[in-house]
Scaffold this motif. Structure first.
Motif, PDB file in Angstrom:
ATOM      1  N   HIS A  38       0.832  -1.203   0.000  1.00  0.00           N
ATOM      2  CA  HIS A  38       0.000   0.000   0.000  1.00  0.00           C
ATOM      3  C   HIS A  38       0.866   1.252   0.000  1.00  0.00           C
ATOM      4  O   HIS A  38       0.637   2.187  -0.790  1.00  0.00           O
ATOM      5  CB  HIS A  38      -0.932   0.003   1.220  1.00  0.00           C
ATOM      6  CG  HIS A  38      -2.030  -1.006   1.154  1.00  0.00           C
ATOM      7  ND1 HIS A  38      -2.150  -2.053   2.036  1.00  0.00           N
ATOM      8  CD2 HIS A  38      -3.071  -1.145   0.296  1.00  0.00           C
ATOM      9  CE1 HIS A  38      -3.211  -2.776   1.737  1.00  0.00           C
ATOM     10  NE2 HIS A  38      -3.788  -2.245   0.689  1.00  0.00           N
ATOM     11  N   ASP A  39       1.858   1.299   0.901  1.00  0.00           N
ATOM     12  CA  ASP A  39       2.749   2.459   0.961  1.00  0.00           C
ATOM     13  C   ASP A  39       3.561   2.591  -0.319  1.00  0.00           C
ATOM     14  O   ASP A  39       3.791   3.703  -0.807  1.00  0.00           O
ATOM     15  CB  ASP A  39       3.693   2.346   2.158  1.00  0.00           C
ATOM     16  CG  ASP A  39       3.003   2.605   3.485  1.00  0.00           C
ATOM     17  OD1 ASP A  39       1.809   2.987   3.467  1.00  0.00           O
ATOM     18  OD2 ASP A  39       3.640   2.421   4.539  1.00  0.00           O
ATOM     19  N   ALA A  40       4.006   1.462  -0.863  1.00  0.00           N
ATOM     20  CA  ALA A  40       4.816   1.496  -2.084  1.00  0.00           C
ATOM     21  C   ALA A  40       4.031   2.116  -3.236  1.00  0.00           C
ATOM     22  O   ALA A  40       4.559   2.936  -3.992  1.00  0.00           O
ATOM     23  CB  ALA A  40       5.279   0.084  -2.443  1.00  0.00           C
ATOM     24  N   GLU A  41       2.769   1.738  -3.376  1.00  0.00           N
ATOM     25  CA  GLU A  41       1.952   2.304  -4.444  1.00  0.00           C
ATOM     26  C   GLU A  41       1.795   3.810  -4.268  1.00  0.00           C
ATOM     27  O   GLU A  41       1.886   4.575  -5.234  1.00  0.00           O
ATOM     28  CB  GLU A  41       0.586   1.615  -4.478  1.00  0.00           C
ATOM     29  CG  GLU A  41       0.637   0.181  -4.981  1.00  0.00           C
ATOM     30  CD  GLU A  41      -0.697  -0.534  -4.862  1.00  0.00           C
ATOM     31  OE1 GLU A  41      -1.530  -0.098  -4.048  1.00  0.00           O
ATOM     32  OE2 GLU A  41      -0.895  -1.530  -5.586  1.00  0.00           O
ATOM     33  N   ASP A  42       1.570   4.245  -3.019  1.00  0.00           N
ATOM     34  CA  ASP A  42       1.423   5.682  -2.749  1.00  0.00           C
ATOM     35  C   ASP A  42       2.717   6.439  -3.078  1.00  0.00           C
ATOM     36  O   ASP A  42       2.683   7.538  -3.649  1.00  0.00           O
ATOM     37  CB  ASP A  42       1.051   5.913  -1.287  1.00  0.00           C
ATOM     38  CG  ASP A  42      -0.364   5.462  -0.959  1.00  0.00           C
ATOM     39  OD1 ASP A  42      -1.162   5.277  -1.905  1.00  0.00           O
ATOM     40  OD2 ASP A  42      -0.674   5.296   0.234  1.00  0.00           O
ATOM     41  N   LEU A  43       3.855   5.852  -2.711  1.00  0.00           N
ATOM     42  CA  LEU A  43       5.121   6.553  -2.892  1.00  0.00           C
ATOM     43  C   LEU A  43       5.585   6.537  -4.341  1.00  0.00           C
ATOM     44  O   LEU A  43       6.305   7.449  -4.763  1.00  0.00           O
ATOM     45  CB  LEU A  43       6.186   5.958  -1.968  1.00  0.00           C
ATOM     46  CG  LEU A  43       5.917   6.184  -0.472  1.00  0.00           C
ATOM     47  CD1 LEU A  43       7.085   5.712   0.363  1.00  0.00           C
ATOM     48  CD2 LEU A  43       5.631   7.658  -0.172  1.00  0.00           C
ATOM     49  N   VAL A  44       5.189   5.541  -5.106  1.00  0.00           N
ATOM     50  CA  VAL A  44       5.475   5.588  -6.545  1.00  0.00           C
ATOM     51  C   VAL A  44       4.677   6.718  -7.192  1.00  0.00           C
ATOM     52  O   VAL A  44       5.185   7.447  -8.053  1.00  0.00           O
ATOM     53  CB  VAL A  44       5.159   4.231  -7.212  1.00  0.00           C
ATOM     54  CG1 VAL A  44       5.165   4.366  -8.737  1.00  0.00           C
ATOM     55  CG2 VAL A  44       6.178   3.193  -6.782  1.00  0.00           C
ATOM     56  N   GLN A  45       3.440   6.882  -6.749  1.00  0.00           N
ATOM     57  CA  GLN A  45       2.649   8.015  -7.251  1.00  0.00           C
ATOM     58  C   GLN A  45       3.323   9.333  -6.893  1.00  0.00           C
ATOM     59  O   GLN A  45       3.397  10.245  -7.721  1.00  0.00           O
ATOM     60  CB  GLN A  45       1.233   7.963  -6.657  1.00  0.00           C
ATOM     61  CG  GLN A  45       0.365   6.855  -7.213  1.00  0.00           C
ATOM     62  CD  GLN A  45       0.093   7.036  -8.695  1.00  0.00           C
ATOM     63  OE1 GLN A  45       0.683   6.337  -9.523  1.00  0.00           O
ATOM     64  NE2 GLN A  45      -0.765   7.973  -9.040  1.00  0.00           N
ATOM     65  N   GLU A  46       3.808   9.428  -5.648  1.00  0.00           N
ATOM     66  CA  GLU A  46       4.508  10.643  -5.213  1.00  0.00           C
ATOM     67  C   GLU A  46       5.775  10.851  -6.031  1.00  0.00           C
ATOM     68  O   GLU A  46       6.112  11.985  -6.403  1.00  0.00           O
ATOM     69  CB  GLU A  46       4.850  10.531  -3.723  1.00  0.00           C
ATOM     70  CG  GLU A  46       5.657  11.678  -3.154  1.00  0.00           C
ATOM     71  CD  GLU A  46       4.888  12.999  -3.129  1.00  0.00           C
ATOM     72  OE1 GLU A  46       5.540  14.055  -3.031  1.00  0.00           O
ATOM     73  OE2 GLU A  46       3.643  12.968  -3.208  1.00  0.00           O
ATOM     74  N   THR A  47       6.483   9.778  -6.331  1.00  0.00           N
ATOM     75  CA  THR A  47       7.703   9.862  -7.138  1.00  0.00           C
ATOM     76  C   THR A  47       7.400  10.432  -8.518  1.00  0.00           C
ATOM     77  O   THR A  47       8.087  11.345  -8.999  1.00  0.00           O
ATOM     78  CB  THR A  47       8.345   8.467  -7.287  1.00  0.00           C
ATOM     79  OG1 THR A  47       8.778   8.012  -6.003  1.00  0.00           O
ATOM     80  CG2 THR A  47       9.528   8.502  -8.247  1.00  0.00           C
ATOM     81  N   TYR A  48       6.360   9.912  -9.162  1.00  0.00           N
ATOM     82  CA  TYR A  48       6.035  10.372 -10.505  1.00  0.00           C
ATOM     83  C   TYR A  48       5.495  11.804 -10.499  1.00  0.00           C
ATOM     84  O   TYR A  48       5.750  12.566 -11.441  1.00  0.00           O
ATOM     85  CB  TYR A  48       5.033   9.411 -11.164  1.00  0.00           C
ATOM     86  CG  TYR A  48       5.734   8.279 -11.870  1.00  0.00           C
ATOM     87  CD1 TYR A  48       5.911   8.289 -13.242  1.00  0.00           C
ATOM     88  CD2 TYR A  48       6.257   7.217 -11.150  1.00  0.00           C
ATOM     89  CE1 TYR A  48       6.572   7.253 -13.889  1.00  0.00           C
ATOM     90  CE2 TYR A  48       6.932   6.180 -11.777  1.00  0.00           C
ATOM     91  CZ  TYR A  48       7.088   6.215 -13.159  1.00  0.00           C
ATOM     92  OH  TYR A  48       7.762   5.194 -13.789  1.00  0.00           O
ATOM     93  N   LEU A  49       4.807  12.170  -9.439  1.00  0.00           N
ATOM     94  CA  LEU A  49       4.332  13.551  -9.354  1.00  0.00           C
ATOM     95  C   LEU A  49       5.513  14.513  -9.226  1.00  0.00           C
ATOM     96  O   LEU A  49       5.570  15.542  -9.917  1.00  0.00           O
ATOM     97  CB  LEU A  49       3.386  13.701  -8.148  1.00  0.00           C
ATOM     98  CG  LEU A  49       2.808  15.100  -7.916  1.00  0.00           C
ATOM     99  CD1 LEU A  49       2.012  15.561  -9.130  1.00  0.00           C
ATOM    100  CD2 LEU A  49       1.940  15.115  -6.655  1.00  0.00           C
ATOM    101  N   ARG A  50       6.456  14.163  -8.362  1.00  0.00           N
ATOM    102  CA  ARG A  50       7.642  15.016  -8.200  1.00  0.00           C
ATOM    103  C   ARG A  50       8.467  15.061  -9.483  1.00  0.00           C
ATOM    104  O   ARG A  50       8.971  16.122  -9.873  1.00  0.00           O
ATOM    105  CB  ARG A  50       8.505  14.506  -7.047  1.00  0.00           C
ATOM    106  CG  ARG A  50       7.887  14.659  -5.672  1.00  0.00           C
ATOM    107  CD  ARG A  50       8.903  14.331  -4.585  1.00  0.00           C
ATOM    108  NE  ARG A  50       8.311  14.386  -3.257  1.00  0.00           N
ATOM    109  CZ  ARG A  50       9.014  14.326  -2.136  1.00  0.00           C
ATOM    110  NH1 ARG A  50      10.330  14.194  -2.177  1.00  0.00           N
ATOM    111  NH2 ARG A  50       8.398  14.376  -0.963  1.00  0.00           N
TER     112      ARG A  50
END
Length: 328
Positions: A38-50
């Protein structure tokens, strides 16, 4: 004023087409770092947004892949600093000796989570890549990573799993090659103390595994405890977050199932799944209305001698992640 919208659209399309192929491997990277799908999916989204926000300033001094890994790693390090590590019960204390005693959940602990093979899968055309991906996402390996300090975890994943050169890791972490090599040496030493022997595990392609798994599922569905004992190794380990209690030995595990669950034939249905390069089952329990509802997700470690380890996850929010229905 000139209309700059077409250029913006072109830039967005350019970023998406170039960056999207790395999404799955970045998800696996974040999962290894955090131990939570769950956290990994959220942080990949954050990575791509940044990355999207900064793409206009990307000068190409490193590859796009390296640049994305730098962003993802920094996002993960921040998350680890804020949220801490994700253990399994066996990493927190000694096994319980009383399987008949009621177990008590520790919901405040951020427990390790399994991840579906469909999310972490490697290139199916490259058998060597599949084996490496399977070994580096096994639950025991990801759990062992949680014992490492965050920076050592990064170094070990980048060097030993992704096969980056020490100089590349040093550049990503803004440190020296000597510091990377020292961190890798310490990480390997500590991992040896916590990681199991991989050679003992039966590969998913082993022809004997299918028969064992069918017998395992049938034993639960028919409440055939005698057959279940035959499938367990004598020193089988059973752990079940969010309950910190865990158990060693076929006799204790069977006593636990009888005391805490007490199934009768037809109460349970088992649906096969695959997690962390290992066989898994979605276990459904029949309720008072006769409906089998999502109850727990079991991830098995199998050796040539039988079932060696069962990790049981009671977080039913994992069922949709694995493509499993909420009820049957």
């Amino acid at each position: 004023m000139p209309n700059t919208m077409p250029n913006t659209i072109d830039t967005d399309r350019d970023f998406q087409s170039l960056a999207d192929p790395y999404r799955r491997e970045l998800l696996a990277h974040c999962y290894r770092m955090l131990g939570s799908i769950h956290d990994a999916e959220d942080l990949v989204q954050e990575t791509y947004l940044r990355a999207w926000r900064s793409y206009g300033g990307f000068e190409g001094r490193s590859s796009l892949r390296t640049w994305l890994y730098r962003i993802a790693t920094n996002v993960c390090l921040t998350a680890i600093d804020q949220r801490g590590n994700r253990p399994m019960p066996s990493g927190l204390g000694a096994p319980s000796e009383e399987p008949e005693r009621p177990v008590v959940a520790s919901d405040e602990v951020p427990w390790l989570e399994p991840a579906p093979d469909t999310v972490l899968g490697a290139d199916a055309a490259d058998p060597a890549t599949i084996v490496t991906a399977r070994e580096s996402t096994r639950l025991a390996f990801v759990a062992a990573l949680q014992h490492l300090p965050a920076k050592q975890r990064v170094v070990l994943i980048l060097r030993d799993v992704l096969k980056w050169r020490a100089a590349e890791v040093a550049e990503l972490l803004d440190t020296s090659t000597a510091a990377v090599n020292s961190a890798l040496q310490r990480a390997r030493a500590q991992l040896e103390e916590n990681a199991p022997l991989r050679d003992e595990l039966v590969e998913p392609t082993d022809p004997g595994q299918r028969d064992l798994l069918e017998r395992y599922a049938k034993a639960f569905e028919t409440a055939d405890i005698a057959s279940l004992i035959e499938l367990f190794k004598q020193d089988v380990v059973w752990e079940m977050p969010p309950f910190p209690q865990w158990f060693v030995g076929a006799d204790r595990v069977v006593r636990l199932i009888l005391a805490q669950c007490g199934p009768t034939p037809g109460d349970i249905r088992m649906v096969p799944a695959a997690a962390n390069g290992q066989p898994a089952f979605g276990l459904y329990m029949r309720d008072a209305a006769g409906v089998h509802r999502a109850y727990q997700l079991q991830v098995l470690s199998i050796t040539g001698d039988g079932v060696a380890h069962v990790s049981v996850f009671f977080d039913t929010t994992l069922f949709p992640v694995f493509g499993l229905a909420e009820s049957l």
